[in-house]
Design an enzyme around this catalytic site. Structure first.
Site, mmCIF file in Angstrom:
data_model
loop_
_atom_site.group_PDB
_atom_site.id
_atom_site.type_symbol
_atom_site.label_atom_id
_atom_site.label_comp_id
_atom_site.label_asym_id
_atom_site.label_seq_id
_atom_site.Cartn_x
_atom_site.Cartn_y
_atom_site.Cartn_z
ATOM 1 N N THR A 21 4.317 1.761 2.257
ATOM 2 C CA THR A 21 5.649 1.977 1.498
ATOM 3 C C THR A 21 6.348 3.002 1.993
ATOM 4 O O THR A 21 7.480 3.119 2.339
ATOM 5 C CB THR A 21 5.245 2.222 0.230
ATOM 6 N N GLY B 69 0.789 -1.089 0.092
ATOM 7 C CA GLY B 69 -0.159 -0.177 -0.128
ATOM 8 C C GLY B 69 0.777 1.278 -0.103
ATOM 9 O O GLY B 69 1.914 1.326 0.223
ATOM 10 N N CYS B 70 0.176 2.209 -0.128
ATOM 11 C CA CYS B 70 1.167 3.416 -0.452
ATOM 12 C C CYS B 70 1.668 4.070 0.848
ATOM 13 O O CYS B 70 2.645 4.217 1.061
ATOM 14 C CB CYS B 70 0.451 4.754 -0.984
ATOM 15 N N TYR B 71 0.661 4.183 1.961
ATOM 16 C CA TYR B 71 1.067 4.483 3.331
ATOM 17 C C TYR B 71 2.109 3.536 3.678
ATOM 18 O O TYR B 71 2.946 4.086 4.465
ATOM 19 C CB TYR B 71 -0.188 4.505 4.246
#
Lengths: 356, 356, 356, 356
Positions: free
Chosen positions: C154, C150-152
């Site tokens: 990462t 996921g972005c958060y």
């Protein structure tokens, strides 16, 4: 491998040139300079390039060094500064792509009126080639000095060229209502460009008095074969980049003349002229990778051209008027992308190299 | 009718003061001055006020004129400039509300460290009343010189006051992660605030080194009755106005002491402390019109306070931590709105006059 | 030439995958599908790709066709949909990079709690490799099924990995204050994401309840070798793309254990630990092209990572705390860029191919 | 005290009506309704009104209740819904200000063409008064049913009225290039208005096909005394609120006829017509508080009218053309502000009450 230099590397156009050229397989940036306090890695100025380049940006321009290191120099300088460097570089046998307006206007009196300074290199103006590949590709190929077009002129000329080429509008009726992102103003400290002054705002500026107007008039006049003076109102948009121009013109009722081997009648076959506008545009630009003509009732928008070298064009046939809506990324097709496109043409690289 | 003057009328805080005071039924702007090239109608600087006022903004400050025309003067000047004018106005018997930081810090060495100049009016610092009405209303009423709080301190103090008052957190654990719109930086020409540099960006700045940090520490220390040093990281948001602070603190396990006649136990009745945070906030602020406490699982956002003098506060109980999220309009509750709120208190006008 | 397919091509992650893969010299998009009304050229959905591709995007997924045409399939589908397709593709011998959360959480009960559905392919969860190359490169190389982070997670994991690896912080003290652009929410019709609701606003959401929190906790726990539960508050920024996380943690006073052949003592030589944070980060990431550690007192900002696959990290040593500020482009390093990075690793292409 | 109701209170126009009316000293909101799931405090829908009102917003409209509680009802409903309620309210002796388009177009066939539905209350169309105070103030005063003008028509009509009144332009030459913020589209879930689709973008839409075009044509035709059909291209701006229209028209060479007791010759004295445009505008609007004419070479911008009921107008004399640039806040002068201005006229309140 072509060695290139960029003088004026710290502005928005310089930043984009670096970004494009770092990805160019046949060109290598070999020299950078800008008006800065001290020489420093370009990544100090643009941290986004960290891990992509270790180039130093010089604060003083050593012409001998430039000439030793580069075959081609991009001048991404403010207007009126380029004409100090271009003559020396050309004299040393270098090629120059000038992103400023210094060599765009053939009529020096217009330059001096709109830019407010005496021109220092008048003789060379007529040698400079106006770098709009879709119109002047053949002249660009052998050129030594390219006057890279302004952003408003690029979008306006690409939008209007087919109509003028085929004599489809009354030239004196052209109205260009243009809207530009703020990077068009350059990268500078100015209260009027403070975030809170621009954000949530829209304003017209330099109403019918913008310095790009004589450039548009000059080139449209060349295309039409007669003197044209457009009405031109630019607006400042609260976006970083992109220009959208909404252009209005009255239809001509003249018979379209033959142009080269093609005539609109041929282009459009037997269908009525009014329904054939799209076909005319599509054929006019059929070999042009960077011009995309929209389908009927489709119109371009900024986000589809942002970060690209494309010019998107939509056309609306409105009874006695034609409405053309066109847009580009002002920093790419309107500046640095087009500059690299010109370089690709001059050096016989595939025209789209590093631009797709 | 109270006659007021605004010195520093051309900045964002000045603009908001004018906007509010033009609608104030008991106050009249009688004098405007700013650092500008020449005296001119204020509508030349802020065309939005056209048809609402014909006031002239002076480019030089004639103290005699100020004192003749005004009972109260707002100083909306840059830090370090206010302390030149405040003493003279006070000496002439005028009241002063200073929106700069010049009289906020009781410890002059902190002022000199964080603002980088010698203080020129040290004696008056201790007379100045810190103009946060929700905490100091009684001292504001008779004050001659108000040090109007900074924007970050206002939102931070209102968010934390109930927790410190009731000893609910470990003071040394406080972390304030604050996000502010760009008008917080003042109205000035600076490349870093160029639209395209801020738009589509977010950055932290002055990490744990912002000049508002000692002000927050000072006031929190007063509230807690012991020295507090917070961790404070401000961020610059691509919006015009508004501050949102997300605040983290470790729960204290001490028994909350009585404060005045109230204790958290009384406030919260028999329910467990952890579930009663909202009740504590609501009771702490029950008489405060301009503080709005959100319900459970609701959190404030900028748009609900934009253009208002409210501070919205949401609270989340997170096991061993308390998370408080609060926001204000930095130009209103964080500057000019609060300044007028202070004026209303000083002159016995209803506190909300011209602020709802 | 590697043949790849993208299922879920009409969302933001799909759009970015197309953009990257069209420029990838060793991969060719051979199949596109999305939940749309009817099959159509992908340029109908994303006109920006006109002149770059003539690919058709299918509205129904014909698994036989996918398997005939593709060696590798990217699933850019909403959470809970991927697990319907992945098993079939894997059974047919295809490799899968899943951009959804369906195979990220090893503890299926957490998945079911945070995503609100029963998991339909539990058996395969433990085979899936968490695709964060900087940590798991060796496992990614031979993987058949990548759970793309996921972005958060990462940005949070890259920011915290060095601190946990060397035991420099108290794991239970970690606070992640994250700010994300709106594309993080996916491309969907929802009143809360209407332009005027987001523009000029900032809000916290899912305070300590976001579905990425268990993912962060899982991976941090692996890194620390013990159970970690962070405090995590995401905020919604009025920008299109980018995440910036400001992370706070208390320093540990334990002696850092040896990790592999390296210890912080070795890394940092004789200098005091507190001044050596940057060195530790730089050495930890010295072979990682896509992680850029800032110099002292420098902090990252969104615009330097926008449009790139980089994660920029700045570190501040604040007495008893460490503040780490990190940012990525949520659609690239936080989704599609990282997915292609994983593909490059799996197929032995240079890891940066099409990503610089 | 005038008791008013708002039906359709949950949209952007409803929100602004509430905001204005809560500050109105002679009017009291006594009833709110909207298409919502269940009745609830209006502060649940718009938390910004907390501490300003405790009004309940009903989810079902009880006409008896409305009629008992209100003297005047604002219909802030979508087009085609208003005509269901207006007849019943009028029959009950209530006055109605309808912010939708349902009663604006006198030619019902145009309504049915552009709004795509049968009109259900044709008889009442001709009784409705078009609520543009600067033109129709005398008819508004005694009106029972006000058709509150659309946003684009308001700015276009105010910009063009003086030119048509004095016959200064060729009516068939009018081009309106309009740019609007997104709230003009209403408050609704739609992918095309997702933040990331609008932000950093600009697009033209409904090119010469917008439903406000027949409304503009109708009113301009009334002003000119002959049938007019403008060219109208609206654009969608990445801002919350505000419309700016750039209008182009060819100068007429007819002798301006006398209008009432005034003629342009009288207005402009002996000076040449071309230099007297500004004077004509200033005199035309000399008694109009909410129209502000800019000085020569000054042009309006959105931020000066945002949050106000003003229409700012700038004029440029361009040889054979006249360029008029005008702007308003689409939610105030373009909707709710004008609606309250109409109410003030109808009830003999000072026209500016609650609007300055």
């Amino acid at each position: 491998m072509l060695n290139v230099g960029i003088i004026g590397a710290s502005g928005y156009a310089g930043e984009e040139l670096i970004d494009i050229l770092l990805s160019h397989p046949q060109a290598r940036i070999n020299y950078l300079a800008a008006k800065i306090d001290m020489s420093q890695p370009i990544t100090k100025i643009f941290p986004r390039f960290k891990e992509r380049t270790a180039l130093i940006c010089n604060n003083e321009i050593d012409l001998k060094e430039v000439c030793t290191k580069c075959d081609l120099v991009f001048l991404a300088l403010p207007h009126t500064v380029s004409m100090e460097f271009a003559p020396k570089l050309l004299a040393a046998g270098k090629k120059v792509i000038d992103l400023s307006a210094d060599y765009r206007l053939k009529d020096v009196s217009l330059y001096e009126k709109f830019y407010g300074v005496k021109h220092k290199d008048k003789a060379r103006i007529k040698e400079a080639i106006y770098g709009l590949p879709e119109i002047y590709r053949n002249r660009i190929k052998p050129a030594k000095l390219i006057a890279n077009p302004g952003c408003y002129p690029t979008v306006s000329l690409l939008a209007l060229a087919p109509l003028l080429a085929f004599n489809l509008i009354e030239p004196e009726s052209i109205i260009i209502d243009a809207k530009s992102g703020t990077t068009g103003a350059g990268r500078k400290a100015a209260l009027e460009f403070f975030f809170s002054e621009i954000n949530e705002d829209l304003r017209a500026y330099k109403v019918n008095a913008h310095q790009h107007m004589p450039e548009i008039n000059q080139e449209l006049s060349f295309l039409a074969g007669k003197k044209i003076a457009v009405t031109f109102v630019p607006h400042l948009l609260p976006v970083n980049r992109g220009i959208l121009a909404t252009i209005y013109a009255k239809k001509s009722n003249k018979v379209p003349p033959k142009i080269g081997e093609t005539s609109p009648a041929k282009l459009a076959g037997t269908k009525s002229q009014s329904h054939k506008l799209l076909d005319i545009y599509k054929k006019f630009y059929k070999d042009e990778l960077f011009v995309r003509v929209k389908e009927e009732k489709e119109f371009p928008n900024l986000k589809d051209v942002r970060g690209t070298n494309f010019c998107d064009i939509g056309i609306h046939d409105d009874k006695d008027k034609i409405i053309v809506i066109a847009c580009i990324d002002n920093l790419l097709k309107g500046a640095s992308g087009q500059a690299v496109q010109n370089m690709n043409i001059m050096y016989n690289f595939p025209e789209y190299t590093a631009l797709l």
